[in-house]
Every structure is written in structure tokens, then in C-alpha cells.
Design a protein around this motif. Sequence first.
Motif: not given
Length: 159
Positions: A104-122
Motif C-alpha cells: 500500500x503506497x501513498x503519493x505526495x497528494x495523500x492518495x493511496x493505492x494497493x495494487x502493486x506487488x512486493x517485488x520478487x527476489x532480494x
Amino acid sequence: MAEIELDNDFEGQGDSGASTTFPMQCSALRKNGFVMLKGRPCKIVEMSTSKTGKHGHAKVHMVGLDIFTGKKNEDICPSTHNMDVPVVKRADLQLIDVEDGYCTLMDDKGETRGDLKVPDGPLGQQIQKDFEDGKELLCTVLKACSDEVIIASKVNNSA
């Protein structure tokens, strides 16, 4: 004269009309720039130009790495031809939560999104560990051709 009324309501149209690529002459492309190779957005890591032949154009040989998978792609194109260049955008977003393999990520405008996967690997393991350790992280998200991926993270020292 009849008055013409223009409909200038662009609200809510977003990026739907924006192209994900634009054409650029092959000879104008540069190393470390971006280009579409085999239908994938790539960063150019090698370029060489062959001399013009008796009946032909100079040819440009390009080697690029897929910006999302790291896979190597190659192509040869006459220097006068156009190639597609992907529109690549980077954004640093603040990590708020990691749950079920998604960030779950938030941009500098305070808008959040939760659609990006945790990357694979290290990288994914480091993000998970830093988050569990209570560190405040900024994740760098790369967007091109309707794909979005977290490519880096760093501890946010400005907080």
C-alpha cells in the motif's frame, strides 16, 4: 456570425487518450535511453551503427534490457526509420503497509493505492524486512506501457 460553443470539459478523462509510446528516428536514439524492442520497453545498453552499403542505409544495432524483467532484447533498424520509444515515468511513493504480497503506497497528494506487488527476489525481501523493522520507506515505481513495477526502495530520512 454564428457563435460556436466549445465543449472544454476534460475532467475525468485521465490518461486514457495518452499514447504509451512516441516515434523517434533510430539515429536519434542514445545509449541509456529507452526504446521498444520486441514489443517490450527496454533501456538501451549498447548501440552500434554500420556503414552505409552500396545500395542501402546505415543500420543501427541496438541491445536493450527490458526495464521490468531485465531480459536482453536486440534489434537492427535502418538509421532513417522511426522506432517507438516508451513513455517512462518514475515516482517515489511512501510505503504504508505490506499485506498479502501487495504494497500500500501513498503519493505526495495523500492518495493511496494497493495494487502493486512486493517485488520478487532480494528487493522484495529487503522491503519486507525494512517494513517489519518499522523503517519508513520510499518505493520507486516505474511505469511504462501500462505496466507498473517497484524497482527500488530507500529509507525516508526526511520524515
